[in-house]
Design an enzyme around this catalytic site. Structure first.
Site, PDB file in Angstrom:
ATOM      1  N   LYS A  13      36.914  37.093  45.833  1.00  0.00           N
ATOM      2  CA  LYS A  13      37.278  36.070  44.854  1.00  0.00           C
ATOM      3  C   LYS A  13      38.786  35.852  44.806  1.00  0.00           C
ATOM      4  CE  LYS A  13      36.715  37.171  40.627  1.00  0.00           C
ATOM      5  NZ  LYS A  13      36.306  37.439  39.229  1.00  0.00           N
ATOM      6  N   ARG A  88      32.838  35.469  30.155  1.00  0.00           N
ATOM      7  CA  ARG A  88      32.052  36.618  30.591  1.00  0.00           C
ATOM      8  C   ARG A  88      30.677  36.647  29.936  1.00  0.00           C
ATOM      9  NH1 ARG A  88      34.893  39.968  33.846  1.00  0.00           N
ATOM     10  NH2 ARG A  88      37.120  40.227  33.455  1.00  0.00           N
ATOM     11  N   ARG A 127      37.278  50.981  51.271  1.00  0.00           N
ATOM     12  CA  ARG A 127      38.665  50.568  51.060  1.00  0.00           C
ATOM     13  C   ARG A 127      39.600  51.784  50.965  1.00  0.00           C
ATOM     14  NH1 ARG A 127      39.287  45.869  46.794  1.00  0.00           N
ATOM     15  NH2 ARG A 127      38.939  47.466  45.229  1.00  0.00           N
ATOM     16  N   ARG A 160      41.216  54.605  46.063  1.00  0.00           N
ATOM     17  CA  ARG A 160      41.466  54.396  44.632  1.00  0.00           C
ATOM     18  C   ARG A 160      40.333  55.015  43.831  1.00  0.00           C
ATOM     19  NH1 ARG A 160      42.656  48.151  43.666  1.00  0.00           N
ATOM     20  NH2 ARG A 160      40.598  48.495  42.819  1.00  0.00           N
ATOM     21  N   ARG A 171      30.227  49.427  38.358  1.00  0.00           N
ATOM     22  CA  ARG A 171      30.937  48.149  38.274  1.00  0.00           C
ATOM     23  C   ARG A 171      30.038  46.989  38.701  1.00  0.00           C
ATOM     24  NH1 ARG A 171      35.765  49.364  42.026  1.00  0.00           N
ATOM     25  NH2 ARG A 171      36.548  47.258  41.659  1.00  0.00           N
TER      26      ARG A 171
END
Ligand SMILES: [Zn+2]
Length: 292
Positions: A13, A88, A127, A160, A171
């Site tokens: 995004k 949201r 990642r 991370r 998430r």
């Protein structure tokens, strides 16, 4: 172009927002950034937001909407905006709709960036960031080259804390639960555009542009309808003309019989030559044998 962008963490995004900002010349309006900015500047809304956060409460929708209103009043948002992080939930979507109507800037589209959970997982869990040069890699899809960091050393990678598998799962669940009602809400209003956001960056960008080109505004839709009608009419005429030409060119039974006869004769001629050639060859061989 006035857009709301919906997409899971890892859907690309942010990257696509950047590309669209450049392509359409419109700003990305992130409510998270607006909040941080307002708090840092100590504006009235920022102070109200900070008071709520300090008390451990959620920032009221009216405060966020106030920030959006101020942001959209800025010059760079005249041609449109990409709203990120808001709404949201359905209540926020309703409130946003009312605000934008009031401002005379209704949404053109709500873009849903679709990526399968499997792929999101890979993107997020793979990642890694380098401690030394801050480059971001992906151990699955974009591994770091060996000895590519400062002084020829290998990159010093870390993950991370947000990107461990448990956190990612949570998430993604939160995102899905939050987004589902919004998708239904905007689909009902004819604003939803779904974009397959898996694959190469420029391919996704192209799909996004295609999705936005389709039914993005009444004017465009009308001109597209006209183009389509013209194309259809032209096609019809061409078809008719082609049929006419074909009927004129169509051979009569006599012509057809003649062509067929010519073919047969030609074929017979070739066969005859072949036979003669063979006979001559055999005769020569026989002669040379006798001569020896
Ligand atoms: Zn590095």
């Amino acid at each position: 172009m006035r857009l709301v962008l919906l997409g899971a963490p890892g859907s690309g995004k942010g990257t696509q927002s950047q590309l669209m900002m450049r392509h359409y010349g419109i700003p990305q309006v992130s409510t998270g950034d607006l909040l941080r900015e307002a708090v840092a500047k100590g504006t009235a809304l920022g102070k109200a937001a900070k008071a709520a956060m300090d008390a451990g409460k959620l920032v009221d929708d009216s405060i966020v909407l106030g920030m959006i209103r101020q942001r959209l009043a800025r010059r760079d948002a005249r041609k449109g905006f990409i709203l990120d992080g808001f709404p949201r939930n359905v209540a926020q979507a309703d409130a946003l709709g009312t605000l934008l109507e009031e401002l005379g800037q209704p949404l053109d589209a709500v873009v849903l960036m679709k990526v399968r959970d499997k792929v999101l997982f890979q993107r997020l869990a793979g990642r890694r960031t380098c401690r030394r040069c801050a480059q971001v890699f992906n151990v699955f899809t974009n591994p770091p080259p060996k000895g590519g960091c400062k002084g020829g050393q290998a990159h010093d990678l870390y993950q991370r804390p947000d990107d461990n598998e448990q956190t990612i799962g949570r998430r993604l669940e939160v995102y899905a639960a939050q987004t589902r009602p919004l998708v239904a809400y905007y689909r009902k209003r004819g604003l939803l555009r779904q974009v397959d956001a898996e694959g190469e960056l420029d391919v996704v960008e192209m799909r996004l542009e295609q999705a936005l080109g389709r039914g993005s505004s009444p004017g465009k839709a009308a001109s597209r309808a006209v183009k389509k009608a013209v194309k259809k009419a032209v096609k019809k005429v061409v078809k008719k003309a082609a049929a006419a030409v074909r009927s004129r060119v169509k051979p009569t039974p006599l012509q057809r019989a003649r062509r067929k006869a010519t073919k047969v004769v030609r074929k017979a001629g070739k066969a005859r030559k072949k036979v003669v050639r063979k006979a001559v060859k055999t005769a020569r061989k026989a002669v040379s044998k006798l001569a020896r």
